[in-house]
Design a protein around this motif. Sequence first.
Motif, PDB file in Angstrom:
ATOM      1  N   THR A  13      15.604 -79.043 -21.480  1.00 23.86           N
ATOM      2  CA  THR A  13      16.604 -79.843 -20.776  1.00 23.86           C
ATOM      3  C   THR A  13      16.943 -79.285 -19.404  1.00 23.86           C
ATOM      4  O   THR A  13      17.032 -80.030 -18.427  1.00 23.86           O
ATOM      5  CB  THR A  13      17.884 -79.947 -21.626  1.00 23.86           C
ATOM      6  OG1 THR A  13      17.560 -80.579 -22.870  1.00 23.86           O
ATOM      7  CG2 THR A  13      18.963 -80.745 -20.926  1.00 23.86           C
ATOM      8  N   PHE A  14      17.134 -77.976 -19.322  1.00 24.09           N
ATOM      9  CA  PHE A  14      17.621 -77.367 -18.081  1.00 24.09           C
ATOM     10  C   PHE A  14      16.610 -76.481 -17.361  1.00 24.09           C
ATOM     11  O   PHE A  14      16.861 -76.072 -16.232  1.00 24.09           O
ATOM     12  CB  PHE A  14      18.868 -76.519 -18.380  1.00 24.09           C
ATOM     13  CG  PHE A  14      20.026 -77.304 -18.904  1.00 24.09           C
ATOM     14  CD1 PHE A  14      20.807 -78.070 -18.061  1.00 24.09           C
ATOM     15  CD2 PHE A  14      20.345 -77.293 -20.254  1.00 24.09           C
ATOM     16  CE1 PHE A  14      21.895 -78.803 -18.540  1.00 24.09           C
ATOM     17  CE2 PHE A  14      21.426 -78.013 -20.752  1.00 24.09           C
ATOM     18  CZ  PHE A  14      22.193 -78.771 -19.895  1.00 24.09           C
ATOM     19  N   GLY A  15      15.512 -76.148 -18.021  1.00 22.55           N
ATOM     20  CA  GLY A  15      14.606 -75.132 -17.489  1.00 22.55           C
ATOM     21  C   GLY A  15      15.093 -73.775 -17.963  1.00 22.55           C
ATOM     22  O   GLY A  15      16.308 -73.590 -18.167  1.00 22.55           O
ATOM     23  N   PRO A  16      14.183 -72.831 -18.161  1.00 21.34           N
ATOM     24  CA  PRO A  16      14.563 -71.550 -18.764  1.00 21.34           C
ATOM     25  C   PRO A  16      15.650 -70.770 -18.017  1.00 21.34           C
ATOM     26  O   PRO A  16      16.558 -70.224 -18.637  1.00 21.34           O
ATOM     27  CB  PRO A  16      13.260 -70.764 -18.800  1.00 21.34           C
ATOM     28  CG  PRO A  16      12.176 -71.763 -18.649  1.00 21.34           C
ATOM     29  CD  PRO A  16      12.762 -72.933 -17.923  1.00 21.34           C
ATOM     30  N   THR A  17      15.570 -70.734 -16.717  1.00 24.32           N
ATOM     31  CA  THR A  17      16.541 -69.950 -15.946  1.00 24.32           C
ATOM     32  C   THR A  17      17.911 -70.613 -15.944  1.00 24.32           C
ATOM     33  O   THR A  17      18.927 -69.969 -16.230  1.00 24.32           O
ATOM     34  CB  THR A  17      16.053 -69.744 -14.506  1.00 24.32           C
ATOM     35  OG1 THR A  17      14.776 -69.099 -14.553  1.00 24.32           O
ATOM     36  CG2 THR A  17      17.023 -68.898 -13.706  1.00 24.32           C
ATOM     37  N   TYR A  18      17.942 -71.899 -15.654  1.00 19.87           N
ATOM     38  CA  TYR A  18      19.222 -72.598 -15.598  1.00 19.87           C
ATOM     39  C   TYR A  18      19.848 -72.710 -16.991  1.00 19.87           C
ATOM     40  O   TYR A  18      21.071 -72.677 -17.130  1.00 19.87           O
ATOM     41  CB  TYR A  18      19.061 -73.960 -14.938  1.00 19.87           C
ATOM     42  CG  TYR A  18      20.376 -74.654 -14.660  1.00 19.87           C
ATOM     43  CD1 TYR A  18      21.409 -73.996 -13.991  1.00 19.87           C
ATOM     44  CD2 TYR A  18      20.595 -75.954 -15.072  1.00 19.87           C
ATOM     45  CE1 TYR A  18      22.624 -74.618 -13.742  1.00 19.87           C
ATOM     46  CE2 TYR A  18      21.804 -76.590 -14.828  1.00 19.87           C
ATOM     47  CZ  TYR A  18      22.808 -75.919 -14.166  1.00 19.87           C
ATOM     48  OH  TYR A  18      24.012 -76.545 -13.932  1.00 19.87           O
ATOM     49  N   ALA A  19      19.031 -72.820 -18.034  1.00 21.56           N
ATOM     50  CA  ALA A  19      19.558 -72.883 -19.404  1.00 21.56           C
ATOM     51  C   ALA A  19      20.395 -71.650 -19.712  1.00 21.56           C
ATOM     52  O   ALA A  19      21.462 -71.739 -20.315  1.00 21.56           O
ATOM     53  CB  ALA A  19      18.419 -73.026 -20.414  1.00 21.56           C
ATOM     54  N   ARG A  20      19.923 -70.492 -19.322  1.00 24.86           N
ATOM     55  CA  ARG A  20      20.674 -69.250 -19.560  1.00 24.86           C
ATOM     56  C   ARG A  20      21.984 -69.262 -18.775  1.00 24.86           C
ATOM     57  O   ARG A  20      23.011 -68.803 -19.259  1.00 24.86           O
ATOM     58  CB  ARG A  20      19.839 -68.019 -19.176  1.00 24.86           C
ATOM     59  CG  ARG A  20      18.640 -67.789 -20.062  1.00 24.86           C
ATOM     60  CD  ARG A  20      18.957 -67.624 -21.544  1.00 24.86           C
ATOM     61  NE  ARG A  20      20.076 -66.750 -21.788  1.00 24.86           N
ATOM     62  CZ  ARG A  20      20.854 -66.813 -22.872  1.00 24.86           C
ATOM     63  NH1 ARG A  20      20.621 -67.682 -23.819  1.00 24.86           N
ATOM     64  NH2 ARG A  20      21.869 -65.991 -23.014  1.00 24.86           N
ATOM     65  N   SER A  21      21.941 -69.784 -17.550  1.00 23.06           N
ATOM     66  CA  SER A  21      23.156 -69.871 -16.746  1.00 23.06           C
ATOM     67  C   SER A  21      24.157 -70.837 -17.373  1.00 23.06           C
ATOM     68  O   SER A  21      25.354 -70.529 -17.467  1.00 23.06           O
ATOM     69  CB  SER A  21      22.805 -70.325 -15.329  1.00 23.06           C
ATOM     70  OG  SER A  21      23.960 -70.519 -14.562  1.00 23.06           O
ATOM     71  N   VAL A  22      23.686 -71.990 -17.809  1.00 17.97           N
ATOM     72  CA  VAL A  22      24.558 -72.964 -18.464  1.00 17.97           C
ATOM     73  C   VAL A  22      25.210 -72.322 -19.686  1.00 17.97           C
ATOM     74  O   VAL A  22      26.417 -72.459 -19.915  1.00 17.97           O
ATOM     75  CB  VAL A  22      23.759 -74.224 -18.873  1.00 17.97           C
ATOM     76  CG1 VAL A  22      24.552 -75.108 -19.823  1.00 17.97           C
ATOM     77  CG2 VAL A  22      23.349 -75.013 -17.641  1.00 17.97           C
ATOM     78  N   ALA A  23      24.422 -71.611 -20.469  1.00 18.58           N
ATOM     79  CA  ALA A  23      24.917 -71.010 -21.709  1.00 18.58           C
ATOM     80  C   ALA A  23      25.966 -69.928 -21.465  1.00 18.58           C
ATOM     81  O   ALA A  23      26.896 -69.774 -22.253  1.00 18.58           O
ATOM     82  CB  ALA A  23      23.758 -70.433 -22.510  1.00 18.58           C
ATOM     83  N   SER A  24      25.832 -69.212 -20.385  1.00 14.84           N
ATOM     84  CA  SER A  24      26.758 -68.100 -20.156  1.00 14.84           C
ATOM     85  C   SER A  24      27.922 -68.437 -19.228  1.00 14.84           C
ATOM     86  O   SER A  24      28.961 -67.781 -19.297  1.00 14.84           O
ATOM     87  CB  SER A  24      26.002 -66.895 -19.593  1.00 14.84           C
ATOM     88  OG  SER A  24      25.451 -67.187 -18.322  1.00 14.84           O
ATOM     89  N   ASP A  25      27.776 -69.468 -18.411  1.00 10.85           N
ATOM     90  CA  ASP A  25      28.767 -69.714 -17.360  1.00 10.85           C
ATOM     91  C   ASP A  25      29.673 -70.921 -17.569  1.00 10.85           C
ATOM     92  O   ASP A  25      30.700 -71.029 -16.908  1.00 10.85           O
ATOM     93  CB  ASP A  25      28.070 -69.882 -16.009  1.00 10.85           C
ATOM     94  CG  ASP A  25      27.343 -68.627 -15.571  1.00 10.85           C
ATOM     95  OD1 ASP A  25      27.682 -67.535 -16.066  1.00 10.85           O
ATOM     96  OD2 ASP A  25      26.418 -68.746 -14.744  1.00 10.85           O
TER      97      ASP A  25
END
Length: 67
Positions: A13-25
């Motif tokens: 859905t978000f791409g690997p890098t942005y997915a981690r940012s969405v999850a943490s931020d």
Amino acid sequence: MKQSDFWDRMNETFGPTYARSVASDHSLGQLGGRTIDQALSEGENAKAVWMAVCRAWPERVPSRLVR
């Protein structure tokens, strides 16, 4: 839903890098104001967290992944 399936969907859905940012931020009201990472680490069901993501970003989540 396994957490590995959850992360596969997040990455798609978000791409690997942005997915981690969405999850943490991003705090989600449907998760009691917690981030995705917080909810998962506190034992929230991955399916419930995924459905919160679907409701928070309906324009972003592919319709075939909303289940």
